[in-house]
Design a protein around this motif. Structure first.
Motif, PDB file in Angstrom:
ATOM      1  N   SER A   9       3.946 -13.355   7.589  1.00 16.85           N
ATOM      2  CA  SER A   9       3.856 -11.572   8.028  1.00 16.85           C
ATOM      3  C   SER A   9       2.723 -11.619   8.100  1.00 16.85           C
ATOM      4  N   ILE A  10       1.777 -10.130   9.153  1.00  8.53           N
ATOM      5  CA  ILE A  10       0.591 -10.260   9.094  1.00  8.53           C
ATOM      6  C   ILE A  10       0.444  -8.893   8.967  1.00  8.53           C
ATOM      7  N   ARG A  11       1.652  -8.286   8.314  1.00 11.50           N
ATOM      8  CA  ARG A  11       1.661  -6.867   7.616  1.00 11.50           C
ATOM      9  C   ARG A  11       2.404  -6.298   6.129  1.00 11.50           C
ATOM     10  N   ASP A  12       1.814  -5.782   5.723  1.00 10.93           N
ATOM     11  CA  ASP A  12       2.939  -4.735   4.184  1.00 10.93           C
ATOM     12  C   ASP A  12       4.393  -4.600   5.057  1.00 10.93           C
ATOM     13  N   GLY A  13       5.592  -4.573   4.612  1.00  7.07           N
ATOM     14  CA  GLY A  13       6.386  -3.398   5.072  1.00  7.07           C
ATOM     15  C   GLY A  13       7.929  -4.644   5.174  1.00  7.07           C
ATOM     16  N   PHE A  14       8.738  -4.200   6.182  1.00  4.92           N
ATOM     17  CA  PHE A  14       9.699  -4.882   5.536  1.00  4.92           C
ATOM     18  C   PHE A  14       9.903  -5.980   6.595  1.00  4.92           C
ATOM     19  N   ASP A  60      13.323 -11.741  11.869  1.00  2.39           N
ATOM     20  CA  ASP A  60      12.964 -12.206  13.505  1.00  2.39           C
ATOM     21  C   ASP A  60      11.930 -11.289  13.195  1.00  2.39           C
ATOM     22  N   ALA A  61      11.066 -10.144  12.453  1.00  6.38           N
ATOM     23  CA  ALA A  61      10.660  -9.362  12.773  1.00  6.38           C
ATOM     24  C   ALA A  61      10.522  -7.957  11.648  1.00  6.38           C
ATOM     25  N   VAL A  62       9.293  -7.658  11.679  1.00  3.31           N
ATOM     26  CA  VAL A  62       8.950  -7.195  10.104  1.00  3.31           C
ATOM     27  C   VAL A  62       8.184  -5.482  11.068  1.00  3.31           C
ATOM     28  N   VAL A  63       9.469  -4.586   9.954  1.00  7.51           N
ATOM     29  CA  VAL A  63       8.852  -3.286   9.959  1.00  7.51           C
ATOM     30  C   VAL A  63       7.100  -2.624   9.337  1.00  7.51           C
ATOM     31  N   MET A  64       6.568  -1.591   9.693  1.00 11.20           N
ATOM     32  CA  MET A  64       5.553  -1.815   8.973  1.00 11.20           C
ATOM     33  C   MET A  64       5.164  -0.646   8.082  1.00 11.20           C
ATOM     34  N   GLU A  94      12.015   4.771  13.019  1.00  9.83           N
ATOM     35  CA  GLU A  94      12.571   4.500  13.812  1.00  9.83           C
ATOM     36  C   GLU A  94      11.737   3.796  15.141  1.00  9.83           C
ATOM     37  N   LYS A  95      11.359   2.678  14.319  1.00 10.38           N
ATOM     38  CA  LYS A  95      10.403   2.091  15.433  1.00 10.38           C
ATOM     39  C   LYS A  95      11.657   0.884  15.577  1.00 10.38           C
ATOM     40  N   ALA A  96      11.106   0.401  16.905  1.00 12.68           N
ATOM     41  CA  ALA A  96      12.263  -1.548  16.975  1.00 12.68           C
ATOM     42  C   ALA A  96      10.999  -2.286  17.251  1.00 12.68           C
ATOM     43  N   PRO A  97      10.278  -2.638  16.569  1.00 16.07           N
ATOM     44  CA  PRO A  97       9.309  -3.427  16.845  1.00 16.07           C
ATOM     45  C   PRO A  97      10.497  -4.924  17.470  1.00 16.07           C
ATOM     46  N   VAL A 108      11.334  -8.779  17.908  1.00 16.62           N
ATOM     47  CA  VAL A 108      11.300  -9.809  18.190  1.00 16.62           C
ATOM     48  C   VAL A 108       9.945 -10.741  17.936  1.00 16.62           C
ATOM     49  N   GLY A 109       9.856 -10.981  16.450  1.00 15.30           N
ATOM     50  CA  GLY A 109       8.409 -12.239  16.307  1.00 15.30           C
ATOM     51  C   GLY A 109       6.937 -11.068  15.677  1.00 15.30           C
ATOM     52  N   GLU A 110       7.636  -9.253  16.051  1.00 17.53           N
ATOM     53  CA  GLU A 110       6.487  -8.425  15.847  1.00 17.53           C
ATOM     54  C   GLU A 110       6.092  -8.729  14.654  1.00 17.53           C
ATOM     55  N   PHE A 111       4.236  -8.682  14.224  1.00 19.56           N
ATOM     56  CA  PHE A 111       3.568  -7.962  13.171  1.00 19.56           C
ATOM     57  C   PHE A 111       4.000  -9.805  12.323  1.00 19.56           C
ATOM     58  N   ILE A 112       3.898 -11.057  13.503  1.00 23.41           N
ATOM     59  CA  ILE A 112       4.539 -12.032  12.530  1.00 23.41           C
ATOM     60  C   ILE A 112       3.515 -13.381  13.144  1.00 23.41           C
ATOM     61  N   ASN A 113       3.132 -14.536  12.230  1.00 19.84           N
ATOM     62  CA  ASN A 113       2.033 -14.931  13.077  1.00 19.84           C
ATOM     63  C   ASN A 113       3.226 -16.205  12.347  1.00 19.84           C
ATOM     64  N   ARG A 114       3.876 -16.834  13.756  1.00 13.92           N
ATOM     65  CA  ARG A 114       4.512 -18.394  14.343  1.00 13.92           C
ATOM     66  C   ARG A 114       3.649 -19.353  13.550  1.00 13.92           C
ATOM     67  N   ALA A 115       4.289 -20.007  12.657  1.00 13.58           N
ATOM     68  CA  ALA A 115       3.600 -21.695  12.392  1.00 13.58           C
ATOM     69  C   ALA A 115       2.557 -22.094  12.928  1.00 13.58           C
ATOM     70  N   GLY A 116       1.804 -22.563  12.558  1.00 14.10           N
ATOM     71  CA  GLY A 116       0.630 -23.995  13.670  1.00 14.10           C
ATOM     72  C   GLY A 116       0.482 -22.332  14.916  1.00 14.10           C
TER      73      GLY A 116
END
Ligand code: AMP
Ligand code: MG
Length: 407
Positions: free
Chosen positions: A65-70, A116-120, A134-137, A139-147
């Motif tokens: 995750s690249i954010r604090d969230g859920f 598969d997503a992060v809500v800030m 109310e947001k709809a991140p 798939v992959g939002e606020f996630i840095n994938r391996a590699g």
């Protein structure tokens, strides 16, 4: 060998223009691979990396995750999910996020399985164990994938780079606590002239304190060399020969003064006595035209003209490139920017001219300093750049674009 003014030359006696002289230095010295030594990471800044460095693992090694969230399933938002736990940086979540579930996650923590997503955190409200957004991140939002930043085995730093803080960050990241770097070139600095006295001296009216050796030492250090300031050589052939022989023990010899056409300019003759070959002995620049570049006893040398601004400029635009190459770095591009001149400048052309100037930070405006020629150290000290007036141009009008060499 060609004889000129009673001295020996093996190279061209023609003055080279600025670009040709720089090309000559760069091509003559060429790429070098000095000896390698390992230094602790804490001492590696400013050194030249002697190996390619590869990523030891994927970066990041897991989805992160690249954010604090859920951490949630993208399909569940917008909406509400039941919180089943928390994962912090420095730990892995043991369970799995199922449909309708979420995990509180901190920046840098690995993404739990199933999510598969992060809500800030700024987009969420939490009540009674439920997270609503109310947001709809996607798939992959606020996630840095391996590699996604680098793959294991990727070259992340190339041999020959000079290590500054961004590269130090990379070395630390891959765990290189001892860094293979090239040995710093030793640079002998030899000022010449009967009138030159030490900095500590109380000079007589006809004497001058040795500013060149110390300015050069600072320039050499800034370019990654180890400066060794030799005692000033008097204007005497035998004494200069002995001092040059000593200077040629270093990896590079920088002389100042004694390369003009005066009766007591012995530097070229002394270099000749030490078996020098000369690649050029004049360049179409001002200040600094009588610049000499050659090799003796297998070592490169520069005979820099003695006037302090000539010495400073010729080091920056020629000798510095040689020093960088001898230190295993690539040839550094000259730090030139374009700026708008604030005053009309009219100057005799025919030579590339380097004029002390003040470049205003951020505005792109450059102002030439009124100076009294290449001995004028006070004007050098007031400058932070040199305007480069092109050889084929005599007039720059206020507002015209001009090239500026940063100091
Ligand atoms: P030269 O190139 O030997 O003819 O010197 C040109 C001018 O530069 C003379 O006025 C010198 O006094 C001055 N100069 C030469 N060497 C130095 C030095 N090491 N420090 C300051 N000024 C110098
Ligand atoms: Mg002199």
């Amino acid at each position: 060998m060609v004889v000129n003014r009673g001295r020996w030359y093996s190279g061209s006696v023609e003055a080279l223009d600025f670009a040709a002289a720089r090309r000559c230095v760069v091509e003559t010295v060429g790429a070098c691979r000095p000896e390698v030594e390992a230094v602790p990471l804490a001492e590696a800044a400013g050194r030249v990396l002697a190996v390619d460095v590869v990523a030891d693992r994927d970066y990041p090694p897991v989805d992160r995750s690249i954010r604090d969230g859920f951490a949630v399933c993208a399909a569940d938002v917008p909406g509400a999910v039941r919180l089943i736990g928390e994962v912090r940086a420095g730990e892995a979540f043991a369970g799995k996020v199922g449909a309708g579930e979420g995990v509180r996650i901190m920046t840098g923590a690995p993404l739990p399985d199933g999510a598969d997503a992060v809500v800030m955190v700024e987009h969420a409200t939490v009540r009674d164990g439920m997270m609503t957004t109310e947001k709809a991140p996607g798939v992959g939002e606020f996630i840095n994938r391996a590699g996604c930043e680098a793959r294991a085995g990727d070259v992340v730093l190339a041999r020959g780079v000079r290590l500054r803080f961004p590269q130090i960050a990379m070395l630390a990241t891959v765990g290189l606590s001892m860094v293979p770097v090239y040995r710093r070139p030793r640079v002998a600095i030899l000022a010449t002239g009967d009138e030159i006295v030490t900095v500590e001296a109380a000079p007589r009216t006809y004497e001058v304190r040795n500013s060149n050796s110390w300015a050069l030492a600072a320039q050499v250090t800034a370019a990654g060399g180890l400066a060794e300031v030799l005692p000033v050589a008097p204007d005497d052939l035998e004494a200069t020969v002995a001092a040059v022989e000593r200077g040629l023990q270093a990896d590079l010899l920088l002389l100042s003064g004694g390369v003009s056409a005066g009766e007591y300019d012995f530097v070229e003759a002394a270099l000749g006595r030490c078996g020098a070959e000369f690649f050029f002995t004049r360049v179409k620049i001002r200040p600094g035209a009588p610049l000499v570049f050659g090799r003796a006893r297998g070592k490169y040398f520069f005979g820099l003209p003695g006037n302090p601004l000539s010495t400073a400029v010729t080091f920056e635009v020629f000798a510095r490139a040689a020093l960088e190459l001898l230190g295993g770095a690539g040839e550094p591009p000259l730090p030139i920017v374009e700026a708008h001149i604030t005053k009309t400048l009219r100057e005799k052309g025919g030579l590339t001219r380097f004029l002390p100037a003040v470049l205003e930070n951020g505005t792109g405006r450059v102002t030439p300093i009124v100076w009294k020629g290449s001995s004028d150290v006070p004007s050098l000290a007031r400058s932070n750049a040199f305007i480069i007036a092109a050889a084929d141009r005599e007039l720059y009008e206020e507002g015209d674009a001009v090239s500026v060499l940063l100091q």
